[in-house]
Design an enzyme around this catalytic site. Structure first.
Site, PDB file in Angstrom:
ATOM      1  N   CYS A 114      -7.982  -5.540  -3.057  1.00  0.00           N
ATOM      2  CA  CYS A 114      -7.622  -5.348  -4.473  1.00  0.00           C
ATOM      3  C   CYS A 114      -6.121  -5.072  -4.631  1.00  0.00           C
ATOM      4  O   CYS A 114      -5.631  -4.029  -4.201  1.00  0.00           O
ATOM      5  CB  CYS A 114      -8.467  -4.184  -5.009  1.00  0.00           C
ATOM      6  SG  CYS A 114      -7.910  -3.505  -6.573  1.00  0.00           S
TER       7      CYS A 114
ATOM      8  N   CYS B  22      -5.171  -1.983  -6.698  1.00  0.00           N
ATOM      9  CA  CYS B  22      -5.491  -0.770  -5.920  1.00  0.00           C
ATOM     10  C   CYS B  22      -4.323  -0.405  -5.006  1.00  0.00           C
ATOM     11  O   CYS B  22      -4.012   0.772  -4.818  1.00  0.00           O
ATOM     12  CB  CYS B  22      -6.734  -0.979  -5.065  1.00  0.00           C
ATOM     13  SG  CYS B  22      -8.230  -1.332  -6.013  1.00  0.00           S
TER      14      CYS B  22
END
Length: 101
Positions: free
Chosen positions: A31, A34
């Site tokens: 991600c 993230c």
């Protein structure tokens, strides 16, 4: 304070029974957003002794992700006294993450 790796095995002791508010970062290796949030969360953990900070890898801890209804990541959840006090989805700047607390 160091960032804790939260698993279903330590969730109750580290989060539900915590005497401090807990900032949970739901994330995954693949991600991109993230990876933007992670260093900010680490920084907050190092600066604040009045809270706990934990990271939950959604690929490894899918039960916890389901329990919190995490549909997209990063998701940040603030737990106080074993209850969800605040929740935000997406990459946020540091001041907005601090405002969740």
């Amino acid at each position: 304070m160091e960032v804790l790796t939260i698993t279903k095995e330590n969730f109750e002791s580290e989060v539900l029974q915590s005497d401090k508010p807990v900032l949970l970062d739901f994330w995954a290796v693949w991600c991109g957003p993230c990876r933007m949030v992670s260093p900010i969360v680490d920084e907050i953990a190092n600066e604040r002794d009045d809270i706990k900070v934990g990271k939950i890898n959604v690929d490894e801890q899918s039960e916890l992700a389901q329990q919190f209804g995490v549909m997209s990541i990063p998701t940040l959840v603030v737990m106080k006294n074993g209850e969800i006090a605040n929740k935000a989805v997406g990459a946020l700047p540091k001041d907005e993450i601090l405002a969740l607390l």
